[in-house]
Design a protein around this motif. Structure first.
Motif, short mmCIF file in Angstrom:
data_model
loop_
_atom_site.label_atom_id
_atom_site.label_comp_id
_atom_site.label_asym_id
_atom_site.label_seq_id
_atom_site.Cartn_x
_atom_site.Cartn_y
_atom_site.Cartn_z
N PRO A 244 -5.11 5.86 -2.65
CA PRO A 244 -6.40 6.26 -2.08
C PRO A 244 -7.28 6.92 -3.14
N ASP A 245 -8.59 6.87 -2.90
CA ASP A 245 -9.54 7.48 -3.83
C ASP A 245 -9.34 8.99 -3.88
N MET B 130 0.85 -1.19 0.00
CA MET B 130 0.00 0.00 0.00
C MET B 130 0.88 1.24 0.00
N LEU B 131 0.55 2.21 -0.82
CA LEU B 131 1.29 3.46 -0.88
C LEU B 131 0.41 4.59 -0.38
N LEU B 132 0.87 5.31 0.64
CA LEU B 132 0.12 6.44 1.19
C LEU B 132 0.74 7.73 0.68
N HIS C 259 -1.05 15.14 -3.81
CA HIS C 259 -0.03 14.51 -4.65
C HIS C 259 -0.66 14.03 -5.96
N PRO C 260 0.09 14.13 -7.08
CA PRO C 260 -0.46 13.68 -8.38
C PRO C 260 -0.91 12.22 -8.38
N LEU C 261 -0.29 11.38 -7.57
CA LEU C 261 -0.68 9.96 -7.54
C LEU C 261 -1.98 9.72 -6.80
#
Length: 200
Positions: free
Chosen positions: A199-200, A166-168, A173-175
């Motif tokens: 995340p959404d 999982m990436l927080l 952030h663009p992601l």
């Protein structure tokens, strides 16, 4: 071809010296020189070029060295397997683990193994992928856990776990607008790709 001569040859290459190899193997330098000359005569190729600062492998010598390290590692494993068959596990087991996840995933496994086989000394080596491949090929590490992808042409691989990372990120952030995708994380000097969920 004698396994002993392969050991002589590999030691000369690894130590870059006939004299240091002789000292390491507790044999005379002339004995090593004669053995390698006989090996060259048997194969019909020059394997080493002596220079003032050591030795240099010829193309044929480089091919032989790659195969010799694998043969010697297998020979070591065979002897160890035969010794282990005769009684309780004893000796030293060199285990390679990825540095980032070693303590997270393997602490309980290491403790359970040590409890079951108290006469075995576990030596843990935390290595990156390239270093792990070299150590396994040379035989200095006998079993290892690795993160895929890994060269499976030389080794038997058994998948034991699959995890989604999982990436927080900050909502600015663009992601943050992405649901999932491929990202790259730097681990030591290596770059490993993984699938992340954003995340959404």
């Amino acid at each position: 071809m004698d396994i002993r001569v392969l050991r002589y040859f590999a030691e000369v290459v690894q130590l870059n010296s006939f004299s240091r190899a002789a000292e390491s193997l507790c044999v005379t330098q002339p004995a090593i020189s004669r053995s390698i000359l006989k090996l060259e005569d048997e194969l019909g190729f020059t394997l080493l070029t002596r220079e003032t600062n050591g030795v240099t492998l010829t193309d044929e010598g480089a091919i032989l060295f790659d195969h010799a390290t694998q043969i010697l590692a297998q020979f070591h494993c065979m002897n160890k397997a035969l010794q282990d068959k005769s009684g309780p596990l004893t000796g030293t087991l060199n285990v390679g683990l990825p540095p980032v996840i070693a303590s997270t995933y393997f602490a309980d496994i290491i403790m359970a193994f040590s409890s079951r086989h108290p006469q075995v000394e576990l030596k843990i080596f935390e290595l990156g992928t390239k270093q792990m491949l070299d150590a396994m090929t040379e035989g200095s590490v006998e079993t290892a856990a690795v993160m895929l992808p890994f060269d499976n042409n030389l080794f038997d691989l058994q998948r034991f776990t699959t995890n989604r990372l999982m990436l927080l990120v900050n909502e600015q952030h663009p992601l943050a607008e992405k649901k999932s995708g491929s990202v790259y994380g730097v681990i030591g000097s290596e770059i490993s790709s993984f699938l992340g969920r954003f995340p959404d």
